[in-house]
Design an enzyme around this catalytic site. Sequence first.
Site, PDB file in Angstrom:
ATOM      1  N   GLY A   1     -11.570  -2.163  12.938  1.00 40.46           N
ATOM      2  CA  GLY A   1     -12.419  -3.336  12.960  1.00 40.46           C
ATOM      3  C   GLY A   1     -12.416  -3.923  14.362  1.00 40.46           C
TER       4      GLY A   1
ATOM      5  CB  THR B   1      -6.544  -7.544   3.629  1.00 38.83           C
ATOM      6  OG1 THR B   1      -6.587  -6.173   4.039  1.00 38.83           O
ATOM      7  CG2 THR B   1      -5.494  -8.271   4.452  1.00 38.83           C
TER       8      THR B   1
ATOM      9  CG  ASN C   1      -8.017  -7.738  12.767  1.00 39.05           C
ATOM     10  OD1 ASN C   1      -6.832  -7.982  12.965  1.00 39.05           O
ATOM     11  ND2 ASN C   1      -8.695  -8.311  11.792  1.00 39.05           N
TER      12      ASN C   1
ATOM     13  N   GLY D   1       0.797  -1.222   0.000  1.00 41.81           N
ATOM     14  CA  GLY D   1       0.000   0.000   0.000  1.00 41.81           C
ATOM     15  C   GLY D   1       0.831   1.273   0.000  1.00 41.81           C
TER      16      GLY D   1
ATOM     17  CG  HIS E   1      21.549  29.663   9.989  1.00 40.01           C
ATOM     18  ND1 HIS E   1      22.884  29.471   9.774  1.00 40.01           N
ATOM     19  CD2 HIS E   1      20.960  29.571   8.779  1.00 40.01           C
ATOM     20  CE1 HIS E   1      23.090  29.284   8.477  1.00 40.01           C
ATOM     21  NE2 HIS E   1      21.943  29.332   7.861  1.00 40.01           N
TER      22      HIS E   1
END
Length: 404
Positions: free
Chosen positions: A141, A89, A166, A13, A315
Site C-alpha cells: 500500500g 486489519t 505503509n 494471521g 555428515h
Amino acid sequence: MAQPTECILLAAGEGKRMRPLTKNRPKVMIPLGNRPMLEHLILAARDAGIRRFVLVVGYGEKIVREYFGDGNRFGVVIDYVVQRKQLGTADALRSAEGLVSGNFLMMNGDMILNSAELIELCRMPAPAVAVSKAEHPENYGVVVLKENLVVDLEEKSRSPKSSMINAGAYLFSTEIFDRLRKISLSGRGEYELTDALTGYIEEGILSGLPLHSWMDVGFPWDILAAHEALFSRLETSIDGIVEEGVVLKGPVAIGEGTVVRSGCYIEGPCIIGKNCIIGPHAYIRPITTIGDSCHIGHAVEVKNSVIFSGTKIPHFNYIGDSVIGSGCNFGAGTKIANLRHDHGTISVGGKMTGRKKFGAVVGDDVLFGINCSVNTGSVIGSGCRIAPHSFVDGAYDDDTVVSR
C-alpha cells in the site's frame, strides 16, 4: 498528551506466504536470531517506553500464549484477545476495543524496526502512520506525503504514485474505535483499516513518519535479509564448550550446553543455540543461525542459512542460503544448491526472490535419504519424505513422498 505506554500487536494471521514454515506455527513465531520475530518487536517497543501489550491472536494462539505468558519475563504486561476469523486489519484492531486508553501504538507483528524510531512515532500527534521507502512499492500500500502529512493512500498498483509505503505501525487515540464501527466490508470481504485512514486524510490530520530501519518479513527469503540486518549488532558470547582446535573468526554466539568439537571453523557473525553438537570438522560460514538442539556434523558446510531447532545435518552435507524448519534430518551426502549456472535471479514458486543466491525452503519434520540433490528455489513441505538419491526441484506439498 503523555507518551503512550500501551501497544496493540496484531498476531492472529497464519502467514500463508510463509508456507510451509507456518504449518506448525503462526508467522509471528518464526525465529529470527533464535527468537520469534514478535519478541524482537515487543522488546523494541518496551525499550521505547511501552509497558503493556494487547496481543490479538488467532491462528496458533496457544503457541503465542505459552511463549510470552503474562509478559513478566520480558519486563512488560501482556494481555490477549482472540480474532476468530481473519476479517481484516480493522476487524483485528476492533477486537481490542476497551483494552487500551488514551493514545496507543498499533503494529503488525511481522516486521522489524528499532526502538529509536518507535520513540519518534510515540512523540507525534495522533493519528500518525509510519512509512518506509521501498524498492518495489507496487507490492505494498503506497503513501503520498506532503511535508509531514499523508495526502493520499493507494492500494497495490502497477504504477504507484510514490515510493513510500505503509509500514504497518500507527499511533492512534481511542477515537479510532468510533470510526472502525462505521466501516463496511470491502470487496475482498474484509474490514479495511484503510477506510478509517482515508477519513483522517480527508480531514488533513494524518501525520506520516518516514522510517529508516523498518523491514518487512513477508516471504521465506526475507528471513535471510532480516538476519543480515540483525547480525550487524551481534557480539561474541561463548556459553557452551569449545574444544581445542576450533577456529572462531568474527562475532560468534554459542548457547549454553552446546559443544563445538575439534576441527570446526566458524566465521561470524553466527548464532548457535543451546544444547547443539557442532562438528567435528564442520564449516559454518557468516550470517548463519542454528537453533537449539541441532546437530551440524562432520564435513558439513552451512552458509548464510537459518536452521530451526532440532534439525540434524550430520555428515557430508552442504546447505547454502536456505531456511530449514525444525525436526528435519539430512541423509549423508544430501546437498542444497544455491546458485544458477547463469547467475540469474532465483524464483520460488513463480515469485522472484530478488536474490542471486537462494537455496531452498524446507518445512518441519522433513527426512532426506542419502545423496539427495535439492535444486535452487525449491520448496519442500512439512512432513515430506525424500528417498535416497532423489533430485528435488520445484514445490512439494506437505507430507509428500518423493521417490526416484
